[in-house]
Design an enzyme around this catalytic site. Structure first.
Site, PDB file in Angstrom:
ATOM      1  CE  LYS A 125      -4.499   0.740   0.326  1.00  0.00           C
ATOM      2  NZ  LYS A 125      -5.452  -0.197  -0.317  1.00  0.00           N
TER       3      LYS A 125
HETATM    4  P1  NAD Z   1     -13.092   7.012  -4.153  1.00  0.00           P
HETATM    5  O1  NAD Z   1     -12.112   8.066  -3.880  1.00  0.00           O
HETATM    6  O2  NAD Z   1     -13.504   6.732  -5.541  1.00  0.00           O
HETATM    7  O3  NAD Z   1     -14.429   7.298  -3.324  1.00  0.00           O
HETATM    8  C1  NAD Z   1     -14.423   7.590  -1.949  1.00  0.00           C
HETATM    9  C2  NAD Z   1     -15.823   8.035  -1.548  1.00  0.00           C
HETATM   10  O4  NAD Z   1     -15.852   8.258  -0.134  1.00  0.00           O
HETATM   11  C3  NAD Z   1     -16.236   9.342  -2.207  1.00  0.00           C
HETATM   12  O5  NAD Z   1     -17.611   9.280  -2.529  1.00  0.00           O
HETATM   13  C4  NAD Z   1     -15.994  10.358  -1.092  1.00  0.00           C
HETATM   14  O6  NAD Z   1     -16.798  11.536  -1.208  1.00  0.00           O
HETATM   15  C5  NAD Z   1     -16.429   9.525   0.108  1.00  0.00           C
HETATM   16  N1  NAD Z   1     -15.948  10.077   1.376  1.00  0.00           N
HETATM   17  C6  NAD Z   1     -14.751  10.655   1.631  1.00  0.00           C
HETATM   18  N2  NAD Z   1     -14.722  11.068   2.912  1.00  0.00           N
HETATM   19  C7  NAD Z   1     -15.903  10.708   3.448  1.00  0.00           C
HETATM   20  C8  NAD Z   1     -16.477  10.839   4.735  1.00  0.00           C
HETATM   21  N3  NAD Z   1     -15.814  11.452   5.734  1.00  0.00           N
HETATM   22  N4  NAD Z   1     -17.720  10.345   4.939  1.00  0.00           N
HETATM   23  C9  NAD Z   1     -18.401   9.742   3.938  1.00  0.00           C
HETATM   24  N5  NAD Z   1     -17.915   9.591   2.708  1.00  0.00           N
HETATM   25  C10 NAD Z   1     -16.689  10.072   2.473  1.00  0.00           C
HETATM   26  O7  NAD Z   1     -12.494   5.700  -3.435  1.00  0.00           O
HETATM   27  P2  NAD Z   1     -12.882   4.200  -3.724  1.00  0.00           P
HETATM   28  O8  NAD Z   1     -11.917   3.628  -4.695  1.00  0.00           O
HETATM   29  O9  NAD Z   1     -14.338   4.102  -3.988  1.00  0.00           O
HETATM   30  O10 NAD Z   1     -12.521   3.528  -2.316  1.00  0.00           O
HETATM   31  C11 NAD Z   1     -13.441   3.548  -1.237  1.00  0.00           C
HETATM   32  C12 NAD Z   1     -12.943   2.610  -0.161  1.00  0.00           C
HETATM   33  O11 NAD Z   1     -12.839   1.293  -0.695  1.00  0.00           O
HETATM   34  C13 NAD Z   1     -11.555   2.924   0.408  1.00  0.00           C
HETATM   35  O12 NAD Z   1     -11.535   2.559   1.764  1.00  0.00           O
HETATM   36  C14 NAD Z   1     -10.651   2.014  -0.366  1.00  0.00           C
HETATM   37  O13 NAD Z   1      -9.465   1.734   0.328  1.00  0.00           O
HETATM   38  C15 NAD Z   1     -11.526   0.800  -0.487  1.00  0.00           C
HETATM   39  N6  NAD Z   1     -11.200  -0.094  -1.591  1.00  0.00           N
HETATM   40  C16 NAD Z   1     -11.144   0.358  -2.866  1.00  0.00           C
HETATM   41  C17 NAD Z   1     -10.868  -0.526  -3.897  1.00  0.00           C
HETATM   42  C18 NAD Z   1     -10.888  -0.103  -5.324  1.00  0.00           C
HETATM   43  O14 NAD Z   1     -10.778  -0.993  -6.192  1.00  0.00           O
HETATM   44  N7  NAD Z   1     -11.034   1.166  -5.644  1.00  0.00           N
HETATM   45  C19 NAD Z   1     -10.614  -1.864  -3.604  1.00  0.00           C
HETATM   46  C20 NAD Z   1     -10.702  -2.294  -2.283  1.00  0.00           C
HETATM   47  C21 NAD Z   1     -11.008  -1.393  -1.286  1.00  0.00           C
END
Ligand code: NAD
Length: 455
Positions: A125
């Protein structure tokens, strides 16, 4: 139960009794690891320590010229937790909360995720401490190029392979590929990063892979009849925190499977429609206004209130630590599907368990992204493109297998705990998280022992 796990659990109980929960991400992952290893037999102490320690931590500091000609210094990290199963794999996030400890904890989580999904990668990471909302696209490009240059040969198609995460996307991955390719001309470098745009060797099905993985895992558990009062997704009432790459995809896929999406949110707040949101309108509103808040026909609530809405399934898909000792008592979902990494804290785990709320853990529920990233890596190495049907077929097979592994391991865990004669041991939570973690550690331990300790 070994000495360390007893001490860790007692420490947690003491902290809970004092009303203080230790939210240090590294401490949380180490404590969960210690509890799980108490149920893994045949592991020497030294090997347990090795499996729990990051293999390599890189910290870089670099200047970037801003649009107004000023210069700003940025801090970046890349942690490689394990190379036992293969090269490192894990996202790069751009967020003010990026720290050395949080990157180490998330890298370790990736190790267990890869082991459980049976993809031949170790966990990694990385990230840059920044607020993307205050940076222009050109500034983000310069931050990315400089960060990747600083990492040098510590990333690569067979060493450590980045992917998208919080506030990074396909464009960021394109810049990462381009930077690495410029520095390593004359060879096929596509497999250095996944989550790329299709035209640069990205895979079909990568964008919605994590949300789709949540769907496949939830469907499998529901079909096995292990979620009380939830016999199918048809008509299920679903609440989702976060409406980014993962949350928005999960919302659409769960809706297509027959669920009603009652509420979604982003960093500005949450929107609710008790009769089910019109997701198309919410997505359009988000594109124009950069938030879902204010979507016509919805009412606005806070992100805290969203988590406490009465629903069948709650999907945290934003940040870590959102469901904690302070609000877990007020959660009224039947099932939590962890799309985000580490959204539920250990104190919350105990409270949810006592309330009968089941949690499908991140290392299983959000493994869809890294699984399709693996498919992208395989396609890149062979200069091939797989059909979408093939991606979905292979993804569902791997996540169903991983789900079955966890289901089976929990049965055995319950039997082991029931027959335990260790009265001094604190109560083990025989939840899906513990079963998943034990299964992942056992897989990694097996491979470590087969490889043998070098030299
Ligand atoms: P992203 O940046 O596309 O979206 C993040 C979302 O969270 C946005 O809608 C943002 O406005 C919202 N957000 C931010 N701060 C917030 C808060 N305080 N309260 C509520 N919402 C809030 O990110 P993503 O890729 O969708 O990732 C989301 C989560 O999933 C993260 O924890 C990431 O580590 C995890 N994740 C992502 C992937 C992937 O393939 N993208 C894979 C596994 C896990």
């Amino acid at each position: 139960m070994n000495e360390q796990s007893t001490a860790g659990a007692q420490e947690e109980l003491r902290a809970q009794a004092a009303g203080a929960e230790n939210l240090d991400p590294r401490e949380i992952s180490s404590r969960r690891f210690r509890e799980a290893t108490a149920h893994v037999s045949g592991l020497k102490r030294g090997l347990i320590d090795f499996l729990n320690s990051p293999k390599r931590t890189i910290e870089v500091c670099f200047p970037v010229q801003m649009d107004d000609n000023s210069v700003r210094t940025f801090q970046g990290y890349r942690v490689l937790h394990s190379r036992v199963l293969g090269p490192g794999k894990g996202g790069i996030r751009y967020h003010p909360t990026v720290t050395r400890e949080s990157m180490a904890a998330l890298a370790e989580l990736m190790t267990w995720k890869c082991a459980l999904a049976d993809v031949p990668f170790g966990g990694a990471k990385g990230g840059v401490v920044c607020d993307t909302k205050s940076l222009s696209e050109a500034e983000l490009r310069r931050v990315t190029r400089r960060f990747i240059t600083e990492l040098g040969d510590d990333i690569g198609p067979h060493t450590d392979i980045p992917a998208p995460d919080l506030y990074t996307n396909q464009q960021t991955m394109a810049w990462i590929y381009d930077t690495y390719d410029v520095l390593h001309p004359g060879r096929n470098n596509r497999a250095v990063v996944t989550g790329k745009p299709l035209a640069l060797g990205g895979s079909l099905g990568r964008e919605d892979a994590t949300g789709r993985g949540c769907l496949y895992v939830a469907e499998r558990f529901i079909a096995r009849g292990v979620i009380p009062e939830l016999s199918s997704l048809d008509g299920a009432r679903v609440v989702i925190q976060g409406f980014g790459e993962v949350g928005a995809a999960a919302a659409q896929l769960f809706q297509m499977a027959g669920a009603h999406i009652l509420a979604v949110s982003d960093s500005q707040g949450a929107i609710v429609d008790d009769s089910g949101l019109d997701l198309g309108t919410a997505l359009e509103h988000k594109v124009v206004h950069e938030t879902v808040v204010g979507t016509p026909g919805t009412r606005t609530i806070t992100n805290e209130d969203l988590l406490e809405l009465e629903c069948d399934i709650l999907i945290p898909a934003a940040l870590g630590g959102q469901i904690h000792g302070g609000n877990a008592e007020r959660i009224s979902a039947r099932l939590i599907v962890e799309a985000a990494n580490s959204p539920v804290t250990p104190a919350a785990d105990r409270i949810l368990h006592a309330k009968g709320i089941q949690v499908l853990p991140d290392i299983l529920a959000s493994a869809g992204g890294v699984t399709v990233s693996f498919f992208e890596w395989v396609q890149n190495a062979a200069n091939e493109r797989w059909e979408l049907d093939e991606i979905h077929r292979q993804l569902s097979r791997r996540l169903h297998d991983a789900s079955d592994t966890v289901l089976e391991r929990r049965e055995r865990l319950r039997a082991e705990v029931a027959s335990s004669t260790d009265d001094a041991a604190p109560e083990t939570i025989t939840d899906w998280r513990m079963a998943a973690l034990i299964a992942a550690i056992e897989r990694l331990a097996r491979v470590s022992l087969q490889r043998g300790i070098w030299p």
